[in-house]
Write a protein that holds these residues in place. Structure first.
Motif, PDB file in Angstrom:
ATOM      1  N   GLY A 192       0.566  -0.945   0.004  1.00  0.00           N
ATOM      2  CA  GLY A 192      -0.107  -0.406  -0.214  1.00  0.00           C
ATOM      3  C   GLY A 192       0.798   1.649   0.268  1.00  0.00           C
ATOM      4  O   GLY A 192       0.338   2.800  -0.473  1.00  0.00           O
ATOM      5  N   ASP A 193       2.162   1.316  -0.053  1.00  0.00           N
ATOM      6  CA  ASP A 193       3.139   1.937   0.459  1.00  0.00           C
ATOM      7  C   ASP A 193       4.022   1.458  -1.222  1.00  0.00           C
ATOM      8  O   ASP A 193       3.866   0.934  -1.804  1.00  0.00           O
ATOM      9  CB  ASP A 193       4.044   2.169   1.583  1.00  0.00           C
ATOM     10  CG  ASP A 193       4.887   1.067   1.389  1.00  0.00           C
ATOM     11  OD1 ASP A 193       4.637   0.073   0.687  1.00  0.00           O
ATOM     12  OD2 ASP A 193       5.534   1.081   1.047  1.00  0.00           O
ATOM     13  N   PHE A 266       6.687   7.611   5.183  1.00  0.00           N
ATOM     14  CA  PHE A 266       5.530   7.675   4.587  1.00  0.00           C
ATOM     15  C   PHE A 266       5.075   8.749   3.743  1.00  0.00           C
ATOM     16  O   PHE A 266       4.547   9.163   4.727  1.00  0.00           O
ATOM     17  CB  PHE A 266       5.237   6.291   5.093  1.00  0.00           C
ATOM     18  CG  PHE A 266       4.952   5.407   5.181  1.00  0.00           C
ATOM     19  CD1 PHE A 266       6.054   4.295   4.098  1.00  0.00           C
ATOM     20  CD2 PHE A 266       5.704   4.454   6.585  1.00  0.00           C
ATOM     21  CE1 PHE A 266       5.625   2.651   4.867  1.00  0.00           C
ATOM     22  CE2 PHE A 266       5.874   2.655   6.388  1.00  0.00           C
ATOM     23  CZ  PHE A 266       6.056   2.106   5.802  1.00  0.00           C
ATOM     24  N   PHE A 269      -1.766   9.516   1.637  1.00  0.00           N
ATOM     25  CA  PHE A 269      -2.400   8.346   0.631  1.00  0.00           C
ATOM     26  C   PHE A 269      -2.978   9.358  -0.523  1.00  0.00           C
ATOM     27  O   PHE A 269      -3.946  10.069  -0.858  1.00  0.00           O
ATOM     28  CB  PHE A 269      -3.702   7.811   1.522  1.00  0.00           C
ATOM     29  CG  PHE A 269      -3.860   6.959   1.847  1.00  0.00           C
ATOM     30  CD1 PHE A 269      -2.560   6.865   3.102  1.00  0.00           C
ATOM     31  CD2 PHE A 269      -3.863   5.949   2.145  1.00  0.00           C
ATOM     32  CE1 PHE A 269      -2.581   5.156   3.502  1.00  0.00           C
ATOM     33  CE2 PHE A 269      -4.439   4.413   2.441  1.00  0.00           C
ATOM     34  CZ  PHE A 269      -3.099   4.463   2.886  1.00  0.00           C
ATOM     35  N   HIS A 511      -6.233  -1.018   2.336  1.00  0.00           N
ATOM     36  CA  HIS A 511      -5.082  -0.397   3.411  1.00  0.00           C
ATOM     37  C   HIS A 511      -3.708  -0.175   1.210  1.00  0.00           C
ATOM     38  O   HIS A 511      -3.352  -0.836   1.696  1.00  0.00           O
ATOM     39  CB  HIS A 511      -3.662  -0.252   3.942  1.00  0.00           C
ATOM     40  CG  HIS A 511      -2.765   0.548   4.819  1.00  0.00           C
ATOM     41  ND1 HIS A 511      -3.257   1.713   5.095  1.00  0.00           N
ATOM     42  CD2 HIS A 511      -1.635   1.223   4.010  1.00  0.00           C
ATOM     43  CE1 HIS A 511      -2.285   2.574   5.228  1.00  0.00           C
ATOM     44  NE2 HIS A 511      -1.565   2.121   5.203  1.00  0.00           N
ATOM     45  N   ARG A 513      -3.015   3.293  -1.337  1.00  0.00           N
ATOM     46  CA  ARG A 513      -2.683   4.414  -1.669  1.00  0.00           C
ATOM     47  C   ARG A 513      -3.306   4.655  -3.037  1.00  0.00           C
ATOM     48  O   ARG A 513      -4.511   5.370  -2.526  1.00  0.00           O
ATOM     49  CB  ARG A 513      -1.326   5.641  -1.248  1.00  0.00           C
ATOM     50  CG  ARG A 513      -0.615   5.359  -0.023  1.00  0.00           C
ATOM     51  CD  ARG A 513       0.606   5.523  -0.019  1.00  0.00           C
ATOM     52  NE  ARG A 513       0.737   5.833   1.233  1.00  0.00           N
ATOM     53  CZ  ARG A 513       1.085   5.766   2.736  1.00  0.00           C
ATOM     54  NH1 ARG A 513       1.046   3.930   2.199  1.00  0.00           N
ATOM     55  NH2 ARG A 513       1.363   6.047   3.377  1.00  0.00           N
ATOM     56  N   TYR A 560      -3.669  -0.919   8.731  1.00  0.00           N
ATOM     57  CA  TYR A 560      -2.806  -1.259   7.634  1.00  0.00           C
ATOM     58  C   TYR A 560      -1.934  -2.742   8.085  1.00  0.00           C
ATOM     59  O   TYR A 560      -1.968  -3.471   7.615  1.00  0.00           O
ATOM     60  CB  TYR A 560      -1.106  -0.794   7.442  1.00  0.00           C
ATOM     61  CG  TYR A 560      -0.692  -0.059   7.943  1.00  0.00           C
ATOM     62  CD1 TYR A 560       0.421  -0.309   9.073  1.00  0.00           C
ATOM     63  CD2 TYR A 560      -1.129   1.237   8.848  1.00  0.00           C
ATOM     64  CE1 TYR A 560       0.519   0.289  10.691  1.00  0.00           C
ATOM     65  CE2 TYR A 560      -0.250   1.715   9.862  1.00  0.00           C
ATOM     66  CZ  TYR A 560       0.543   1.423  10.780  1.00  0.00           C
ATOM     67  OH  TYR A 560       1.142   2.119  11.804  1.00  0.00           O
ATOM     68  N   GLU A 564      -3.918  -4.654   4.419  1.00  0.00           N
ATOM     69  CA  GLU A 564      -2.858  -4.215   3.372  1.00  0.00           C
ATOM     70  C   GLU A 564      -2.425  -5.195   2.318  1.00  0.00           C
ATOM     71  O   GLU A 564      -2.920  -5.907   2.918  1.00  0.00           O
ATOM     72  CB  GLU A 564      -1.478  -2.998   4.379  1.00  0.00           C
ATOM     73  CG  GLU A 564      -0.094  -2.530   2.900  1.00  0.00           C
ATOM     74  CD  GLU A 564       0.285  -1.774   3.849  1.00  0.00           C
ATOM     75  OE1 GLU A 564      -0.048  -1.525   4.933  1.00  0.00           O
ATOM     76  OE2 GLU A 564       0.778  -1.114   2.738  1.00  0.00           O
TER      77      GLU A 564
HETATM   78  O1  9MR Z   1       0.831   2.772   4.953  1.00  0.00           O
HETATM   79  C1  9MR Z   1       1.772   2.189   5.635  1.00  0.00           C
HETATM   80  C2  9MR Z   1       2.586   1.199   5.762  1.00  0.00           C
HETATM   81  O2  9MR Z   1       2.006   0.522   4.101  1.00  0.00           O
HETATM   82  C3  9MR Z   1       3.357  -0.310   6.464  1.00  0.00           C
HETATM   83  O3  9MR Z   1       2.547  -1.079   6.311  1.00  0.00           O
HETATM   84  C4  9MR Z   1       2.516   0.386   7.338  1.00  0.00           C
HETATM   85  C5  9MR Z   1       4.155  -0.008   8.431  1.00  0.00           C
HETATM   86  O4  9MR Z   1       5.078   0.327   8.085  1.00  0.00           O
HETATM   87  O5  9MR Z   1       2.918   1.778   8.273  1.00  0.00           O
HETATM   88  C6  9MR Z   1       1.558   2.869   7.056  1.00  0.00           C
HETATM   89  O6  9MR Z   1       1.848   3.983   7.037  1.00  0.00           O
HETATM   90  C7  9MR Z   1       1.219   4.446   8.472  1.00  0.00           C
HETATM   91  C8  9MR Z   1       3.184   4.944   9.161  1.00  0.00           C
HETATM   92  O7  9MR Z   1       3.817   3.932   9.385  1.00  0.00           O
HETATM   93  C9  9MR Z   1       2.013   5.626  10.554  1.00  0.00           C
HETATM   94  N1  9MR Z   1       1.706   6.652  10.001  1.00  0.00           N
HETATM   95  C10 9MR Z   1       0.125   6.482   9.857  1.00  0.00           C
HETATM   96  C11 9MR Z   1       0.840   5.444   8.069  1.00  0.00           C
HETATM   97  C12 9MR Z   1      -0.998   5.248   7.209  1.00  0.00           C
HETATM   98  O8  9MR Z   1      -1.616   6.351   7.300  1.00  0.00           O
END
Ligand code: 9MR
Ligand code: 9MR
Length: 582
Positions: A192-193, A266, A269, A511, A513, A560, A564
């Motif tokens: 999702g990232d 990260f 979104f 989860h 983007r 997530y 995710e």
């Molecule tokens: O979006 C991120 C996801 O891909 C990762 O698996 C996860 C754990 O590392 O983290 C997500 O990002 C979040 C961040 O860690 C904390 N703030 C909110 C983010 C998601 O909106």
């Protein structure tokens, strides 16, 4: 609202766990609402996509705890309206993973192609298909999802799922030991990232290339509708190459491989083309900067690629082999460089304190590709003495891949080592088959397997079973492997299909983007949810009440650690679907 529509609506809103309501709902044989207003959907759970004509077919039925009550089920043809099979629902039993009391309806005897529904005491299941090609579309969709994850080029999956070129070039992070611009692009967004991680790319591309080697008849002709379609390389390999090329760009001149290329944090979104955070090549922060696990993973995957691509592009295959040899030399010379996020970096770390199994995998793949003694000796020397214990493969456990590639090799090798590997695999497979038979929803997961990405764990347990079936064909292994497909596609306590775009009740809020930012309601297709997680890795998961592990999932974009998507969870599903189409 008609009952059928109501059930559909209730399914789409998700379920909340309430054992008392569960019993009530099952006794009523229909949908109900709990005191808190949480809806409970139907009571017949099965694979919403369908079944192979000669395959085992089991539906899980929520029943009253009084096992003396006997229900009959009917399988009705949707085209003809006729009942094609009747049978008794098995005795009620307690399922620990879900907390449900369930009985099984075995409708394996229904084999004629067509669409059907199961009925019990006035309740109806989702419609499903019986067909020899029941899983053809699912295979294409889940593989094409990798094209959807592409970074660095225009992507267009159709129906509005598209984005222009993103994340081109980058910079060496101060943790990498180098400075300046990086002139690269490509790879798949991890999940999702928008990060790209060598370790997770390793297991994902490795799994896909293994599918290519084990199910060539299925995958050679698979058309994916990607920019390379129509070229001399089959679509499946062309898609995987998109990620391999990026991986190669993270190899330093000394053969070592940087761990990842991500921003420091990260991004929000937003769509990928709107992410303008600097994309850094990130290292360990001190010499030698590259990490052992990433380097050994690259060596393994490039050694496999050298076997797969030779027929279509000899020059590329040669380049892969050279990269694999150089990476292996670096990893064996630097066996203990563990990666942890350096100061200022907060993206995923794919942490793994032990890289011996990655190096073992690289040695075994290089031996299988080249037959050279130096690699075989390294593999044998790295094996434990005596009996081998094989656990589910994952991004941090590559020992099974190492062993299996040695045993799958057509090279003679050591007969004794091969026998020990086959033995360990059959033992592990039997264990999973027994676990699945004891589980009410037919998956192979034990209580402790409900971890972050448990649907990926289920996929990898199927991979284990399919390798076992390859060593010694056995319908029990094959059917148990497919049991996880049935679970993922709807035979679970949520009655949800955990693959976007598949089945009548797919989950809607990954989860992910692009799915969140593209202005289209439905998510990008072909992506598998991480699935139930007994732990709590995000705020939504932390707020859940205490409940059995399979229940610990919600279709919530914020969650997530439950919902995710990720390339290393889609890859074993593609592998499983390739087997299901074989
Ligand atoms: O979006 C991120 C996801 O891909 C990762 O698996 C996860 C754990 O590392 O983290 C997500 O990002 C979040 C961040 O860690 C904390 N703030 C909110 C983010 C998601 O909106
Ligand atoms: O799949 C990973 C899981 O095993 C870990 O427990 C978790 C927390 O470290 O990270 C998961 O991987 C995420 C990665 O760090 C960043 N991209 C999204 C991945 C899936 O959530």
């Amino acid at each position: 609202m008609r009952r059928r529509e109501l059930l559909k609506y209730l399914g789409a809103t998700g379920l909340a766990y309430d054992p008392a309501m569960q019993a009530l709902a099952s006794l009523a044989g229909a949908a109900a609402s709990s005191a808190s207003g949480s809806p409970i959907a139907g009571r017949i759970f099965l694979n919403q996509v369908g079944y192979l004509p000669r395959g085992q077919k089991l539906a899980t039925i929520l029943t009253a705890s009084n096992s003396a009550s006997v229900s009959w089920f009917r399988v009705r043809s949707l085209a003809k309206g006729a009942v094609v099979l009747e049978g008794k629902v098995g005795p009620g039993r307690q399922d620990a993973a879900s907390g449900d009391t369930v009985g099984l309806a075995d409708f394996s005897a229904a084999a004629a192609p067509g669409s059907y529904r199961i009925e019990i005491d006035g309740a109806e299941s989702d419609p499903f298909l019986i067909a020899p090609d029941a899983y053809a579309a699912a295979l294409r969709l889940t593989m094409r999802a990798f094209y959807g994850q592409r970074c660095g080029c225009d992507v267009d999956l159709g129906q509005g799922y598209k984005h222009p070129r993103c994340h081109v070039g980058g910079e060496y992070h101060r943790s990498s030991g180098k400075i300046g611009r990086v002139d690269n692009h490509g790879g798949w967004h991890d999940a999702g990232d928008y990060g790209r991680y060598v370790v997770n790319s390793g297991i994902s591309t490795g799994t896909l290339l293994w599918a290519w080697e084990l199910y060539p008849r299925v995958l050679r002709g698979l058309g994916l509708g990607i920019p390379e379609s129509g070229g001399k390389t089959p679509d499946f390999l062309a898609e995987v190459r998109w990620n391999l090329e990026w991986m190669l760009s993270l190899q330093d001149v000394d053969g070592g491989v940087w761990h990842k290329q991500t921003s420091e944090n990260f991004c929000a979104f937003i769509m990928p083309q709107d992410d303008h955070l600097t994309s850094y090549v990130i290292g360990t922060g001190s010499a030698p900067y590259k990490s052992t696990c990433a380097t050994a993973d690259l060596a393994s995957v490039m050694a496999i690629a050298a076997r797969c691509y030779g027929e279509f592009d000899a020059e590329f295959a040669q380049r892969c082999l050279m990269a694999a040899r150089r990476a292996w030399s670096w990893a064996t010379a630097n066996p203990g460089v563990v990666f942890r996020n350096p100061a200022g970096v907060r993206t995923g770390d794919y942490g793994d304190a032990h890289c011996g199994d990655e190096v073992l995998w690289a040695s075994a793949e290089l031996w299988r590709t080249t037959g050279e003694l130096v690699y075989e000796r390294a593999f044998i020397a790295g094996l434990p003495v005596g009996s081998i214990d094989l656990k589910t493969p994952s991004f941090s456990n590559l020992m099974p891949m190492a062993c299996w590639t040695y045993a799958l090799s057509s090279r003679a090798g050591s007969g004794d080592v091969k026998a020990r590997i086959v033995d360990a695999t059959l033992r592990a497979g039997s264990f999973l088959a027994a676990q699945a038979a004891a589980n009410g929803y037919g998956n192979t997961l034990a209580a402790g397997d409900y971890v972050w990405g448990s649907n990926g764990t289920a996929g990898n347990q199927s991979l284990l079973l399919l390798v076992a079936n390859h060593f010694q064909p056995d319908a029990r292994m094959f059917e148990t492997a497919l049991g996880n497909l049935h679970y993922i596609l709807g035979r679970n306590c949520h009655g949800v299909s955990w693959v976007t775009g598949l089945g009548v009740r797919p989950f809607q809020h990954p989860h992910h983007r692009p799915s969140a930012a593209d202005g289209i309601d439905a998510p990008w297709p072909g992506l598998v949810s991480g699935g139930p997680n007994g732990g709590a890795g995000d705020d939504v998961a932390r707020a859940l009440p205490k409940m059995p592990p399979m229940r610990r999932w919600v279709d919530d974009q914020r969650a997530y650690s439950l919902n995710e998507v990720a390339i290393n969870w889609n890859a074993p599903l593609v592998f499983l679907l390739a087997a299901a189409n074989s």
